[in-house]
Design a protein around this motif. Structure first.
Motif, PDB file in Angstrom:
ATOM      1  N   UNK A  93       0.802  -1.208   0.000  1.00 28.08           N
ATOM      2  CA  UNK A  93       0.000   0.000   0.000  1.00 28.08           C
ATOM      3  C   UNK A  93       0.842   1.268   0.000  1.00 28.08           C
ATOM      4  N   UNK A  94       2.155   1.172   0.144  1.00 28.81           N
ATOM      5  CA  UNK A  94       2.995   2.370   0.117  1.00 28.81           C
ATOM      6  C   UNK A  94       4.332   2.043  -0.543  1.00 28.81           C
ATOM      7  N   UNK A  95       5.045   3.072  -0.893  1.00 29.08           N
ATOM      8  CA  UNK A  95       6.300   2.921  -1.625  1.00 29.08           C
ATOM      9  C   UNK A  95       7.358   2.196  -0.812  1.00 29.08           C
ATOM     10  N   UNK A  96       7.419   2.491   0.477  1.00 27.19           N
ATOM     11  CA  UNK A  96       8.432   1.851   1.323  1.00 27.19           C
ATOM     12  C   UNK A  96       8.238   0.339   1.344  1.00 27.19           C
ATOM     13  N   UNK A  97       6.989  -0.101   1.513  1.00 31.09           N
ATOM     14  CA  UNK A  97       6.717  -1.545   1.518  1.00 31.09           C
ATOM     15  C   UNK A  97       7.007  -2.156   0.162  1.00 31.09           C
ATOM     16  N   UNK A  98       6.697  -1.428  -0.897  1.00 27.77           N
ATOM     17  CA  UNK A  98       6.989  -1.930  -2.242  1.00 27.77           C
ATOM     18  C   UNK A  98       8.477  -2.139  -2.437  1.00 27.77           C
ATOM     19  N   UNK A  99       9.264  -1.179  -1.989  1.00 28.55           N
ATOM     20  CA  UNK A  99      10.718  -1.313  -2.114  1.00 28.55           C
ATOM     21  C   UNK A  99      11.238  -2.475  -1.275  1.00 28.55           C
ATOM     22  N   UNK A 100      10.649  -2.672  -0.104  1.00 30.84           N
ATOM     23  CA  UNK A 100      11.094  -3.752   0.767  1.00 30.84           C
ATOM     24  C   UNK A 100      10.817  -5.110   0.129  1.00 30.84           C
ATOM     25  N   UNK A 101       9.689  -5.255  -0.566  1.00 34.75           N
ATOM     26  CA  UNK A 101       9.351  -6.528  -1.193  1.00 34.75           C
ATOM     27  C   UNK A 101      10.148  -6.725  -2.478  1.00 34.75           C
ATOM     28  N   UNK A 133       6.315 -17.938 -14.671  1.00 24.55           N
ATOM     29  CA  UNK A 133       6.932 -16.948 -13.795  1.00 24.55           C
ATOM     30  C   UNK A 133       6.555 -15.524 -14.191  1.00 24.55           C
ATOM     31  N   UNK A 134       6.427 -15.276 -15.486  1.00 25.53           N
ATOM     32  CA  UNK A 134       5.988 -13.946 -15.929  1.00 25.53           C
ATOM     33  C   UNK A 134       4.561 -13.667 -15.444  1.00 25.53           C
ATOM     34  N   UNK A 135       3.739 -14.728 -15.407  1.00 24.09           N
ATOM     35  CA  UNK A 135       2.384 -14.574 -14.890  1.00 24.09           C
ATOM     36  C   UNK A 135       2.384 -14.213 -13.412  1.00 24.09           C
ATOM     37  N   UNK A 136       3.260 -14.883 -12.638  1.00 31.09           N
ATOM     38  CA  UNK A 136       3.354 -14.578 -11.204  1.00 31.09           C
ATOM     39  C   UNK A 136       3.803 -13.133 -10.993  1.00 31.09           C
ATOM     40  N   UNK A 137       4.786 -12.708 -11.785  1.00 31.21           N
ATOM     41  CA  UNK A 137       5.295 -11.338 -11.664  1.00 31.21           C
ATOM     42  C   UNK A 137       4.190 -10.329 -11.997  1.00 31.21           C
ATOM     43  N   UNK A 138       3.441 -10.610 -13.078  1.00 34.66           N
ATOM     44  CA  UNK A 138       2.365  -9.688 -13.471  1.00 34.66           C
ATOM     45  C   UNK A 138       1.321  -9.583 -12.371  1.00 34.66           C
ATOM     46  N   UNK A 139       0.972 -10.722 -11.778  1.00 33.94           N
ATOM     47  CA  UNK A 139      -0.033 -10.681 -10.721  1.00 33.94           C
ATOM     48  C   UNK A 139       0.476  -9.878  -9.519  1.00 33.94           C
ATOM     49  N   UNK A 144       0.546  -4.729  -6.284  1.00 34.66           N
ATOM     50  CA  UNK A 144       1.296  -3.573  -5.820  1.00 34.66           C
ATOM     51  C   UNK A 144       0.837  -2.270  -6.480  1.00 34.66           C
ATOM     52  N   UNK A 145       0.036  -2.381  -7.545  1.00 34.38           N
ATOM     53  CA  UNK A 145      -0.442  -1.195  -8.267  1.00 34.38           C
ATOM     54  C   UNK A 145      -1.952  -1.303  -8.451  1.00 34.38           C
ATOM     55  N   UNK A 146      -2.728  -0.945  -7.444  1.00 33.40           N
ATOM     56  CA  UNK A 146      -4.190  -1.105  -7.509  1.00 33.40           C
ATOM     57  C   UNK A 146      -4.833  -0.442  -8.717  1.00 33.40           C
ATOM     58  N   UNK A 147      -4.285   0.701  -9.149  1.00 34.59           N
ATOM     59  CA  UNK A 147      -4.881   1.404 -10.278  1.00 34.59           C
ATOM     60  C   UNK A 147      -4.739   0.623 -11.584  1.00 34.59           C
ATOM     61  N   UNK A 148      -3.721  -0.227 -11.667  1.00 33.72           N
ATOM     62  CA  UNK A 148      -3.493  -1.005 -12.887  1.00 33.72           C
ATOM     63  C   UNK A 148      -3.713  -2.495 -12.644  1.00 33.72           C
ATOM     64  N   UNK A 149      -4.380  -2.812 -11.567  1.00 35.11           N
ATOM     65  CA  UNK A 149      -4.550  -4.217 -11.182  1.00 35.11           C
ATOM     66  C   UNK A 149      -5.233  -5.041 -12.260  1.00 35.11           C
ATOM     67  N   UNK A 150      -6.291  -4.521 -12.839  1.00 40.34           N
ATOM     68  CA  UNK A 150      -7.042  -5.288 -13.841  1.00 40.34           C
ATOM     69  C   UNK A 150      -6.170  -5.626 -15.038  1.00 40.34           C
ATOM     70  N   UNK A 151      -5.364  -4.655 -15.505  1.00 38.92           N
ATOM     71  CA  UNK A 151      -4.482  -4.890 -16.658  1.00 38.92           C
ATOM     72  C   UNK A 151      -3.432  -5.941 -16.335  1.00 38.92           C
TER      73      UNK A 151
END
Length: 318
Positions: A93-101, A133-139, A144-151
């Motif tokens: 939900x935030x940039x810091x957590x995204x960077x940590x993951x 693996x590309x599918x896992x990455x896309x998901x 991590x990007x709710x606004x683009x989640x559907x895409x």
């Protein structure tokens, strides 16, 4: 001369097939051992030397490079599966957590670029694993990007499907494909339920508003009726008072007329009626009336005569 000789020897060591094979084998072994021992940074470095510096064309080594970089970016738990993601445990939900993951961005780029190269491999098994693996990455990117989640979700679903087309026996890809389809269906059902709830709420609000408007209108109508009733009652009361007053006036007038009539009635006639009631013969009654009438006339004449004569003060009263 010695400098030129050194350059020549170096060039020969690189281009010499025997030397190149020996070095390739050494790097493969080093990279494989580092990967198995969990030393993924060393594995990545060794695979990059093998594939980029020595330009060895080895899709299996490239897939291992991508896997090592993926682990450095996301961690190695359940690599290749969506388990743990569907529950929202890795949602960011935030940039810091995204960077940590995500870890260092360079590892993500290495993983993504090499999976994309392996997915077009002639080796269908390796291509299937790369697509998965590309599918896992896309998901994960969608999480991590709710606004683009559907895409990202649709991209992940497409990669899982291609992984199955390349290798129908890929159980990880099948699991991911079915799980993601289920998640999409549940999401659609939730959205539909939310729409239905919103629609029901709108209907309820609309009904409540109409009911309130009806209550307000009924109240106004009742108040109008009450006011009209009060006005009518006042009007009826006023009319009744007017009628009573008119009646009183008429009765008063009748009483006055009756009094005036009684006053105007001839006393002789009244006496005549009295005498009649006393059973006095008519002839005798007439004689009495005539006598009274003559006396009354004589009294009036005397009164008039006295009123015309002036009193002589020089004479005595007698």
């Amino acid at each position: 001369m010695k400098y030129l000789l050194g350059i020549l020897l170096l060039f020969t060591s690189v281009t010499d097939p025997v030397t190149k094979i020996a070095k390739s084998n050494k790097l493969k072994k080093q990279a494989s051992e580092a990967y198995n021992e969990g030393n993924f940074e060393l594995a990545i470095s060794s695979y990059q030397q093998l594939l980029d510096s020595l330009e060895v064309d080895d899709d299996k080594a490239r897939l291992n490079l991508a896997n090592a970089a993926y682990i450095m970016s996301y961690g190695g738990d359940n690599m290749g599966l969506l388990s743990g993601i569907s529950s929202g445990e890795t949602m960011v939900e935030d940039t810091a957590a995204l960077n940590a993951i995500s870890g260092e961005l360079k590892f993500f780029d290495i993983a993504d670029a090499n999976y994309k190269r392996v997915k077009d491999s002639n080796n269908k098994l390796l291509a299937s694993m790369a697509h998965n693996q590309l599918g896992v990455i896309s998901y994960k990117m969608g999480e991590q990007s709710p606004d683009e989640k559907e895409s990202f979700t649709q991209s992940a679903l497409g990669n899982f499907k291609k992984a199955l087309l390349s290798n129908p026996q890929n159980d990880q890809a099948r699991y991911n494909y079915e799980l993601l389809k289920k998640l999409i269906r549940e999401q659609e059902e939730q959205e539909q339920d939310q729409k239905d709830q919103n629609k029901d709420q709108e209907k309820k609000d609309d009904k409540d508003q109409k009911d309130q408007e009806k209550k307000d209108q009924d109240k106004k109508d009742q108040e109008k009726k009450d006011q009209e009733k009060q006005d009518q009652e006042k009007k009826d009361q006023q009319e009744q008072e007017n009628q009573e007053q008119k009646k009183d006036d008429e009765e008063g007038k009748e009483n006055e007329e009756q009094k005036e009539g009684e006053q105007k009635e001839d006393p002789l006639e009244k006496l005549k009626e009295k005498l009649k009631e006393m059973n006095i013969p008519l002839e005798k009654a007439q004689m009495i009336l005539e006598a009274m009438k003559n006396n009354e006339t004589q009294y009036v004449q005397q009164k008039k005569r006295k009123a015309k004569q002036r009193k002589d003060n020089s004479k005595p009263d007698w």
